[in-house]
Design an enzyme around this catalytic site. Structure first.
Site, PDB file in Angstrom:
ATOM      1  N   CYS B  42       0.840  -1.200   0.000  1.00 49.20           N
ATOM      2  CA  CYS B  42       0.000   0.000   0.000  1.00 49.20           C
ATOM      3  C   CYS B  42       0.869   1.241   0.000  1.00 49.20           C
ATOM      4  O   CYS B  42       2.089   1.166  -0.035  1.00 49.20           O
ATOM      5  CB  CYS B  42      -0.936   0.005   1.191  1.00 49.20           C
ATOM      6  SG  CYS B  42      -0.075   0.061   2.739  1.00 49.20           S
ATOM      7  N   CYS B  45       3.771   1.758   2.392  1.00 49.18           N
ATOM      8  CA  CYS B  45       5.019   1.077   2.044  1.00 49.18           C
ATOM      9  C   CYS B  45       5.896   1.971   1.171  1.00 49.18           C
ATOM     10  O   CYS B  45       7.114   1.998   1.319  1.00 49.18           O
ATOM     11  CB  CYS B  45       4.735  -0.202   1.267  1.00 49.18           C
ATOM     12  SG  CYS B  45       3.835  -1.419   2.198  1.00 49.18           S
ATOM     13  N   ASP B 452       0.817  26.033 -32.920  1.00 49.83           N
ATOM     14  CA  ASP B 452       1.814  26.557 -33.828  1.00 49.83           C
ATOM     15  C   ASP B 452       1.359  26.113 -35.211  1.00 49.83           C
ATOM     16  O   ASP B 452       0.509  25.242 -35.329  1.00 49.83           O
ATOM     17  CB  ASP B 452       3.181  25.979 -33.464  1.00 49.83           C
ATOM     18  CG  ASP B 452       4.289  26.608 -34.283  1.00 49.83           C
ATOM     19  OD1 ASP B 452       4.062  27.722 -34.788  1.00 49.83           O
ATOM     20  OD2 ASP B 452       5.355  25.996 -34.408  1.00 49.83           O
TER      21      ASP B 452
END
Lengths: 45, 757
Positions: B42, B45, B452
């Site tokens: 989880c 950890c 652009d």
């Protein structure tokens, strides 16, 4: 009803037996790459 | 320990480093390594691991992702060796495996097998224990003989034992590890819950007259273990699929390949041992292991993952193939040109890796909440147990168990990264690479897109039209001179000039340019000399009329001027074709309520024409990069969130100034593109798709966070009040985590592509 005293321990042993079979299947890789087997017929060789 | 220490020290050999690390260009002597951590469950950890690794001297920065279990470690080779920090990870109770290592796959396979095996044991034992529990639920008082009831409890105990000892082992292992290091993780409450349930039931079995009475909870116990393991198992499978595009990319290269030896015979060698110049044979179905050129044979190549081009592309002798693409139809001989980290494939993988280890802000917030929340859960369970104890000790413990099991910070900490990774993976499969996950969050809020023109709205392979030259200069000569300069630039116009020269008058030895300098977005200056003559050459400029210092030519087409010390020399007119999907993309963006702007350095007339064709109402031509940036800043000061789409090279500062940037165009060197998103293919529609997807991603992240918050707010009080049986708590927790991951997985599904007109 007495037969239950035999059948219940038997069912416990049956579970262990089935688990043994499952262990064999898992560690032989039966559940890996499940799709590949289905697709094999489509491959040429 | 000795056996596992040997491979670690093997990794200290600098020759091994390149397999999972690359040197950092900015900091000499520093390496960036990518590793997979095992034993993580989880978010807590991830924090622990980061702490443990940061304490190693020589480790400069650490990022660990809870969702993908991958980590990015920057370390200095003077102060530490890979085995140094890998051992630190091991001391913290985790195992670090170098990513891209052949071992990683092998180990992951045995990890999946074991997870499946644990799940099966829990599942089968659960079914049988349910059978034994059934009579106790349905029998009328007196129906069930006491000795038979005792036998059923015994049998349940026997079948619960493997579940406790084997299936629950990872929970206990992790909880013990956390306890010994004085920290809290998700497994601690769960393991406590399991131990208490089994303990209460075992005492009930063997001492029916004890304080807990004869009540047993083996059915609840096996059931919630089974649900938890099912949840974890599915999470494991889903995580593999979520990070699927990433994994698919990284595992794309084959391990070995047939290389032609000196006598013309073929032998299989490891891909890592290939060198440029080698000749290899690639069979149909195999992936090309390196960039190269086909020597013999013709085939179809699938480059979908690298360019987003979904059709198979024909590749004949002489055409280039890229590492990571698949050979589809026939065996070919390929001469290797670039290997390893030089290939475009390696650049893409490096980009994806650092993106998947980056942490969006929302996820960091969830990580910080997780730890205090777990402490709160432990306290709540203790209070609930103490409150019910005088009433009925057995029931009190089961209430505490329900509180411990039902809480789910996992859902909270998985909510954001799972969704963002799923989205990044889905985008990558369609040829859009995400450099930072955080950018997805920003992109969702964008309300203005600035394009652009050259190379973005129009194709960069512009066709050369008319060439006007100074009296006495031929078209071929002017083109050769321009091409000599243009070879030093990647600007679309330069590439078009070089391509035209190669097509029309391929005399590679005519002119050479040296001392070439590029002014971004304006032009090139350098000295031109005929090759073979020891001349200093004449100063020459290639670019816009303003840059060359000449009068503006009477044309509204895209063009480039060439001048030397005598002034104007030639003007090259370039036909521009609009990208096929430019109009549809602009329409799609407008339909989403996004304002679309066109800023370009080209002539205003040319820009206006393109704007009319694509349906952009606000366009401005003749901008220098500084003007573009100023316009962008102006928009931002009005509170607009701006995304800039450019070719990633000539408008670097403008891209960097926008909130979110897209680099567009297949020729962009990935490492140089400083954009948040890199579009690999040449479909403009990807931009609109990415925007749609980012918005959906954030919507799903919000759903996930709300779900996790509501679930915990409702279930914890229910459990404390004793209204939630332990098995239901287990089901609730597994369901909650799964819902979050499944919800995130909806993002992997395709979004309708922009229709090409």
């Amino acid at each position: 009803m007495e037969i239950l005293f035999l059948l219940i321990p038997l069912s416990v042993m049956l579970v262990f037996f089935i688990l043994g079979g499952l262990w064999w299947a898992i560690y032989r890789g039966q559940f890996e790459d499940i799709d590949a087997e289905g697709e094999r017929i489509l491959h040429q060789d | 320990m000795a056996a596992s220490a040997t491979p670690l020290t093997l990794l200290d050999d600098p020759q091994e480093w390149s397999a999972f690390s690359r040197p950092l260009a900015q900091q000499p002597g520093c390496w960036e390594s990518s590793v997979v951590f095992e034993g993580m469950h989880c978010a807590a950890c991830a924090l622990t691991l980061e702490d443990a690794l940061r304490q190693v001297p020589g480790v400069l920065s650490v990022q660990v992702s809870a969702a993908s279990h991958r980590g990015r470690i920057v370390w200095s080779d003077q102060a530490v060796k890979p085995s140094g920090w890998m051992q630190a990870a091991q001391r913290a109770g985790y195992r670090a495996v170098p990513a891209n290592d052949a071992f990683a796959n092998e180990r992951r396979r045995s990890e999946t097998r074991q997870a499946l095996w644990r799940l099966s044991v829990a599942g089968f034992c659960m079914m049988q224990v349910m059978m034994y529990a059934w009579p106790a639920y349905v029998a009328e008082p007196g129906d069930l003989a006491p000795d038979l009831a005792q036998l059923l409890r015994w049998a349940s105990w026997v079948l619960s034992l493997p579940v406790l000892l084997f299936s629950c082992a990872p929970f206990f292992g992790n909880a013990l590890r956390d306890l010994s290091q004085r920290r809290v993780s998700m497994d601690l409450p769960v393991a406590l819950g399991m131990a208490i349930t089994f303990g209460v039931s075992a005492i009930g079995t063997f001492e029916p007259a004890g304080i807990f009475g004869a009540e047993v909870y083996f059915d609840s116990f096996t059931m919630f273990v089974f649900f938890l393991l099912t949840g974890r198992w599915l999470e494991l499978r889903l995580r593999d699929r979520t990070a699927g595009a990433l994994e698919a990319l990284m595992n794309r290269l084959p391990d070995s390949v047939a290389r032609r030896g000196a006598q013309g015979e073929f032998e299989r060698v490891a891909v890592r041992r290939l060198a440029p110049g080698d000749v290899i044979r690639v069979l149909p179905g195999e992936a090309f292991p390196a960039d190269g050129v086909i020597l013999e044979g013709r085939t179809l190549a699938d480059e979908a993952l690298l360019t987003g081009e979904s059709r198979p592309l024909p590749r004949d002798a002489g055409s280039a193939v890229i590492a990571g693409s698949h050979n589809l139809s026939a065996a070919v001989l390929v001469r290797v040109e670039r290997v390893g980290n030089d290939t475009r494939f390696a650049q893409i993988v490096a980009l994806m890796e650092s993106a998947s280890a980056s942490k969006p802000e929302l996820a960091q917030l969830a990580d910080r909440i997780a730890r205090p929340f777990l402490l709160f859960v432990l306290v709540a369970a203790g209070v609930a147990g103490a409150y019910w104890w005088p009433h009925d000790p057995g029931h009190a413990l089961m209430v505490a168990v329900a509180v411990l099991v039902v809480t789910c910070p996992c859902a909270l900490s998985l909510a954001t990264p799972a969704a963002m990774l799923a989205s990044a993976g889905a985008l990558a499969r369609r040829g859009v690479l995400v450099r930072r996950l955080q950018a997805l969050e920003t992109l969702a809020a964008v309300d203005t897109v600035v394009f652009d023109k050259t190379g973005t709205l129009t194709r960069d392979a512009s066709a050369l039209g008319e060439v006007h030259t100074r009296r006495g200069v031929s078209r071929e000569q002017a083109l050769a001179m321009a091409a000599a300069l243009a070879q030093h630039s990647l600007h679309p116009v330069s590439r078009a000039l070089v391509a035209a020269w190669q097509g029309e008058a391929p005399r590679p030895d005519a002119w050479a340019a040296h001392a070439v300098q590029e002014s971004a977005g304006q032009g090139l200056s350098g000295r031109l000399a005929r090759t073979g003559k020891m001349a200093v050459g004449v100063p020459a400029r290639l670019g816009s009329a303003r840059f060359c210092g000449v009068d503006r030519p009477a044309t509204d087409l895209l063009h480039a001027c060439l001048s030397d010390d005598q002034g104007w020399l030639a003007t090259f007119e370039l036909g521009e074709d609009l990208r096929a999907d430019a109009q549809a993309t602009v329409a799609a963006l407008l339909a989403q309520g996004v304002q679309v702007l066109l800023l370009s350095g080209d002539l205003p007339e040319a820009v206006d024409r393109v704007a009319r064709q694509t349906g952009i109402s606000q366009a401005r031509g003749g901008c220098t990069p500084q003007e573009k940036l100023a316009l962008l800043r102006g928009l931002q000061s009005q509170g607009r969130k701006v995304a800039m789409v450019g070719d990633g090279l000539n408008d670097g500062p403008v891209l960097a100034g926008a909130h979110v940037s897209f680099a567009f165009g297949p020729a962009v060197p990935l490492a140089q593109a400083q954009a948040d998103f890199v579009v690999l293919g040449d479909r403009l529609g990807s931009v609109a798709q990415a925007l749609l997807r980012a918005r959906r991603t954030l919507a799903i992240v919000r759903q996930n966070l709300w779900w996790a918050a509501i679930y915990n707010a409702v279930c914890v009080p229910l459990a404390v009040l004793g209204w939630l049986p332990a098995w239901l708590a287990g089901l609730g927790m597994a369901f909650s985590s799964l819902l979050v991951v499944l919800n995130a997985l909806r993002l992997s599904a395709a979004i309708q592509p922009v229709e090409t007109v």
